[in-house]
Design an enzyme around this catalytic site. Structure first.
Site, PDB file in Angstrom:
ATOM      1  N   PHE A 169       2.189   8.460  -1.302  1.00 56.41           N
ATOM      2  CA  PHE A 169       1.460   7.208  -1.125  1.00 56.41           C
ATOM      3  C   PHE A 169      -0.038   7.397  -1.352  1.00 56.41           C
ATOM      4  CE2 PHE A 169       5.001   6.723   2.139  1.00 56.41           C
ATOM      5  CZ  PHE A 169       5.870   6.194   1.190  1.00 56.41           C
ATOM      6  N   TRP A 171       0.834  -1.197   0.000  1.00 54.13           N
ATOM      7  CA  TRP A 171       0.000   0.000   0.000  1.00 54.13           C
ATOM      8  C   TRP A 171       0.872   1.253   0.000  1.00 54.13           C
ATOM      9  CZ3 TRP A 171      -0.280   4.158   3.325  1.00 54.13           C
ATOM     10  CH2 TRP A 171      -1.378   5.001   3.195  1.00 54.13           C
ATOM     11  N   HIS A 172       2.031   1.174   0.680  1.00 55.62           N
ATOM     12  CA  HIS A 172       2.887   2.352   0.808  1.00 55.62           C
ATOM     13  C   HIS A 172       3.575   2.732  -0.495  1.00 55.62           C
ATOM     14  CE1 HIS A 172       2.389   1.760   5.156  1.00 55.62           C
ATOM     15  NE2 HIS A 172       2.781   3.012   5.269  1.00 55.62           N
ATOM     16  N   GLY A 173       3.803   1.798  -1.370  1.00 56.15           N
ATOM     17  CA  GLY A 173       4.471   2.177  -2.606  1.00 56.15           C
ATOM     18  C   GLY A 173       4.735   1.011  -3.523  1.00 56.15           C
TER      19      GLY A 173
END
Length: 486
Positions: A486, A325-327
């Site tokens: 993000f 989800w962060h990257g």
């Protein structure tokens, strides 16, 4: 528009005055104003993506109404799938398409075959991961009958785009935030003062702590080959304070700004670096995302109710998805996997809920045991942050290898770019120590600087003035909020 910009310093008072003095506390007028202000705030970055957030809002508003009126279970499920497909499809296209096609092409190089793929030359919309999860919480909760669908499109659009928390959270649940748009709001002086205090401390975290830490962390990470183990560890420590000051600072400003308009947002950080184990850390770090994954992914997968294999599987899924989800980089997936490895032993030994209270509850200082636990947990977190910050997994492992050598016993230093002079930012290390001291005294509270409210008015305002002056005198070079990417 950045919270730490001149534009926002002009924007916020204008919206505040219009909100309280021109709407005459009329809910409909207030919500229309907030919707317009939120779209101006978001469009200030790139007006072209206003259509994207409007489209996402309209889809979930329409599907939510349809689910609410539909009785047939299969039809309701298909409507939910449509919402998931549209929202996650848009997120995947803008954020992950290039990652997948490049990873696919690289996989074939192992067999000596070269595949040429076409990248999409697109810009990642700021905050898309945040508002996507926020709208999904609405359709999922309507589907589960935890929430009645709203009939007011202005309320819903304002809920999705609410500017204080639009681009970097907290990720609010529809069950918590949407009803606040549907009830009367009146100006409360104490609430507004508390909001200003939150904003002040959030700006200090961002401008003084995070931006200064970014300067030193960037030097080390960009030239990691030039440093011994102790200097690399120091750079990782600076990054740990950078990302905490940056992200929790944004959350504080968001919560404080929302309070100025009569809204309550959830606490997103609860002093995570005072955690005594990694499970406690994740209960205190990015709370809105952790609880979102718990409620909408972990529990539906079976949670901790199954056997050992199911518990381990679900834990790995949660942390891997959280990393992704962060990257769109393997480094984030590695970061998530390492945190899962940290967490699993606690889960298997049923110690993942051992530290549910605040450290050193009703005591001024922690015990030696607590101090040791906090030190070990923080070191584990710092090592994991190396994967989060490094350009590649290979670089992260090379840095870790250097940290776990005898060079880690050498004197840490940082080479100033352009001059080659070795510098050790002792004065700034002192400011971090002061920052941690304030955070320690604040650790039992849900709002920032709360212990200072017990002091006399003159002492209290002298402290606030000192914090304000330090923001202007000791601010670092302006850095974009990390979580905007993000």
């Amino acid at each position: 528009m950045l919270f730490n910009s001149i534009e926002f310093a002009i924007f916020l008072p204008i919206v505040f005055i219009l909100y309280w003095f021109c709407t005459k506390e009329n809910i409909k007028a207030q919500n229309i104003l907030l919707l317009i202000a939120s779209y101006v705030f978001y469009g200030w970055w790139d007006w072209r993506f206003l259509s994207l957030i409007a489209f996402s809002s309209f889809i979930d508003f329409s599907i939510g109404k349809k689910i609410g009126k539909t009785v047939d279970p299969k039809a309701r499920k298909w409507l939910l799938k449509a919402s998931l497909f549209v929202n996650l499809g848009l997120l995947g296209l803008f954020k992950y398409y290039n990652f997948f096609v490049e990873s696919f092409a690289e996989a074939f190089t192992i067999f000596g075959t070269t595949i040429h793929v076409d990248r999409l030359n697109i810009v990642l919309p700021v905050g898309i991961s945040f508002y996507t999860f926020q709208t999904l919480s609405y359709t999922i909760d309507v589907y589960k009958r935890k929430l009645e669908p709203t009939e007011n499109i202005v309320d819903f659009f304002a809920f999705v785009s609410f500017f204080p928390q639009l681009v970097a959270g907290p990720i609010e649940r529809a069950t918590h935030l949407l009803p606040q748009f549907q009830r009367s709001r009146y100006f409360e002086y104490d609430k507004a003062v508390d909001g200003m205090r939150q904003i002040l401390w959030g700006l200090f975290k961002k401008v003084v702590i995070a931006d200064n830490c970014a300067f030193y962390a960037n030097i080390v990470f960009n030239n990691y080959e030039d440093y011994n183990g102790s200097s690399l560890l120091l750079g990782a420590i600076f990054f740990s304070f950078q990302i905490y000051g940056d992200f929790s600072g944004y959350s504080d400003i968001a919560i404080g700004t929302a309070r100025l308009f009569g809204f309550d947002l959830m606490q997103n950080f609860a002093f995570p670096y005072f955690s005594r184990d990694i499970a406690e850390f994740w209960r205190r770090w990015h709370i809105s995302l952790s609880t979102w994954f718990r409620d909408y992914l972990y529990i539906p997968l079976g949670g901790s109710k199954g056997g050992t294999w199911m518990k381990v599987r679900n834990t790995f899924i949660i942390f891997l998805v959280s990393g992704f989800w962060h990257g769109s980089n393997w480094t984030f997936i590695a970061w998530g996997a390492l945190n899962a490895i940290y967490f699993i032993p606690l889960l298997l030994m049923k110690r993942n809920r051992s530290n549910m209270d605040v450290v050193a509850q009703d005591r001024l200082l922690p015990s030696l045991k607590e101090l040791f636990q906090m030190g070990i947990t923080y070191f584990m977190v710092v090592i994991a942050w190396l994967f989060f910050r490094a350009e590649t997994i290979k670089v992260a492992f090379e840095m870790i290898e250097a940290i776990f050598t005898f060079s880690n016993f050498g004197t840490p230093y940082i080479i100033e770019e352009g001059t080659g002079i070795h510098i050790l930012p002792k004065k700034f290390l002192l400011s971090i120590l002061i920052f941690l001291t304030v955070e320690w005294y604040d650790r039992t509270n849900t709002t920032s600087l709360e212990p200072f409210t017990l002091l006399s008015k003159y002492v209290r305002w002298c402290i606030y003035l000192g914090i304000g002056l330090s923001i202007f005198l000791f601010k670092g070079n302006e850095q974009t909020f990390i979580y905007f990417q993000f």
